[in-house]
Design a protein around this motif. Structure first.
Motif, PDB file in Angstrom:
ATOM      1  N   PRO A   1      -1.183  13.429  -8.316  1.00 50.96           N
ATOM      2  CA  PRO A   1      -1.657  12.486  -9.336  1.00 50.96           C
ATOM      3  C   PRO A   1      -0.523  11.596  -9.857  1.00 50.96           C
ATOM      4  O   PRO A   1       0.632  12.037  -9.956  1.00 50.96           O
ATOM      5  CB  PRO A   1      -2.181  13.396 -10.452  1.00 50.96           C
ATOM      6  N   ALA A   2      -0.861  10.376 -10.211  1.00 53.80           N
ATOM      7  CA  ALA A   2       0.136   9.436 -10.719  1.00 53.80           C
ATOM      8  C   ALA A   2       0.833   9.981 -11.967  1.00 53.80           C
ATOM      9  O   ALA A   2       2.025   9.754 -12.161  1.00 53.80           O
ATOM     10  CB  ALA A   2      -0.526   8.089 -11.023  1.00 53.80           C
ATOM     11  N   SER A   3       0.112  10.733 -12.788  1.00 59.21           N
ATOM     12  CA  SER A   3       0.722  11.289 -14.004  1.00 59.21           C
ATOM     13  C   SER A   3       1.856  12.251 -13.666  1.00 59.21           C
ATOM     14  O   SER A   3       2.889  12.266 -14.349  1.00 59.21           O
ATOM     15  CB  SER A   3      -0.328  11.986 -14.864  1.00 59.21           C
TER      16      SER A   3
ATOM     17  N   ARG B   1       3.061   2.993 -16.354  1.00 62.02           N
ATOM     18  CA  ARG B   1       3.882   3.855 -15.478  1.00 62.02           C
ATOM     19  C   ARG B   1       4.904   2.993 -14.729  1.00 62.02           C
ATOM     20  O   ARG B   1       4.971   2.992 -13.501  1.00 62.02           O
ATOM     21  CB  ARG B   1       3.016   4.639 -14.509  1.00 62.02           C
TER      22      ARG B   1
ATOM     23  N   GLN C   1      -1.807   4.676  -9.471  1.00 64.94           N
ATOM     24  CA  GLN C   1      -2.817   5.681  -9.132  1.00 64.94           C
ATOM     25  C   GLN C   1      -3.725   5.134  -8.045  1.00 64.94           C
ATOM     26  O   GLN C   1      -4.291   4.056  -8.185  1.00 64.94           O
ATOM     27  CB  GLN C   1      -3.635   6.053 -10.362  1.00 64.94           C
ATOM     28  N   LYS C   2      -3.838   5.881  -6.957  1.00 65.07           N
ATOM     29  CA  LYS C   2      -4.702   5.474  -5.848  1.00 65.07           C
ATOM     30  C   LYS C   2      -6.044   6.196  -5.953  1.00 65.07           C
ATOM     31  O   LYS C   2      -7.083   5.608  -5.771  1.00 65.07           O
ATOM     32  CB  LYS C   2      -4.005   5.787  -4.525  1.00 65.07           C
TER      33      LYS C   2
ATOM     34  N   GLN D   1      -7.672  10.352  -7.670  1.00 58.25           N
ATOM     35  CA  GLN D   1      -7.373  11.421  -8.626  1.00 58.25           C
ATOM     36  C   GLN D   1      -6.145  12.233  -8.215  1.00 58.25           C
ATOM     37  O   GLN D   1      -5.354  12.638  -9.054  1.00 58.25           O
ATOM     38  CB  GLN D   1      -8.586  12.342  -8.767  1.00 58.25           C
TER      39      GLN D   1
ATOM     40  N   SER E   1      -1.233   8.880  -5.249  1.00 55.63           N
ATOM     41  CA  SER E   1      -0.609   7.745  -5.921  1.00 55.63           C
ATOM     42  C   SER E   1       0.389   7.072  -4.991  1.00 55.63           C
ATOM     43  O   SER E   1       0.710   7.588  -3.917  1.00 55.63           O
ATOM     44  CB  SER E   1       0.068   8.197  -7.217  1.00 55.63           C
TER      45      SER E   1
END
Length: 176
Positions: A38-40, A100, A127-128, A130, A133
């Motif tokens: 995930p991007a996070s 981000r 983010q690509k 869920q 990324s």
């Protein structure tokens, strides 16, 4: 009318100089790498000092020295290469948690030592899906007048190695 001439002259001169004294256009070197995380999670590694600390732990760099700050905007770091012969100093100028995005201004070393007048590194974590990324790395730079023939360029391989390191770290962590 004659009293206004000097004022009008200097206003026009100022406009002319302002329009015709623009800095050299920036050139760009970019890299994108997809990460199955995930991007996070990717952002948590990239924001502040995380990615550089990880690079020091995994022997991508010899050392990381924080010269000023705690990892936020205004932090100045010195990164020393594995050989110990080269170092690069940068200042974090933007850390945007919503987008981000992290931006660092080069202060010393890398292409600044061989003929560049400016070096700006930007990391965007996109983010690509869920659990997927993209790490987008962009180095913007300008070459000083008189150095164009030498064609100095920043070390894009370093930011590529950082992205690959983060990808391997997070994908191995998530698969464990």
């Amino acid at each position: 009318m004659l009293k206004q001439f000097p004022l009008v002259f200097f206003v026009l001169l100022g406009c002319y100089v302002g329009v015709n004294s623009h800095p050299q256009p920036l050139k760009h070197l970019s890299n994108e790498l997809e990460v199955h995380a995930p991007a996070s999670e990717v952002w948590e590694v990239y924001r502040n000092l995380g990615v550089l600390k990880l690079a020091a732990q995994k022997n991508i760099i010899q050392s990381l020295t924080v010269l000023k700050g705690d990892g936020g905007v205004g932090t100045v770091v010195k990164v020393t290469s594995l050989s110990g012969n080269e170092s690069y100093t940068e200042k974090f100028t933007v850390i945007n948690d919503q987008k981000r995005m992290k931006v660092a201004q080069g202060l010393k070393g890398d292409c600044l030592a061989i003929g560049c007048s400016v070096q700006i590194i930007q990391f965007d974590i996109i983010q690509k899906s869920q659990n997927s990324s993209i790490i987008k790395s962009d180095i913007a730079y300008a070459v000083k007048k008189g150095f164009e023939a030498k064609n100095p360029k920043p070390n894009i391989q370093f930011v590529e190695a950082l992205a690959q390191l983060v990808k391997n770290f997070l994908e191995n962590k998530n698969n464990a």
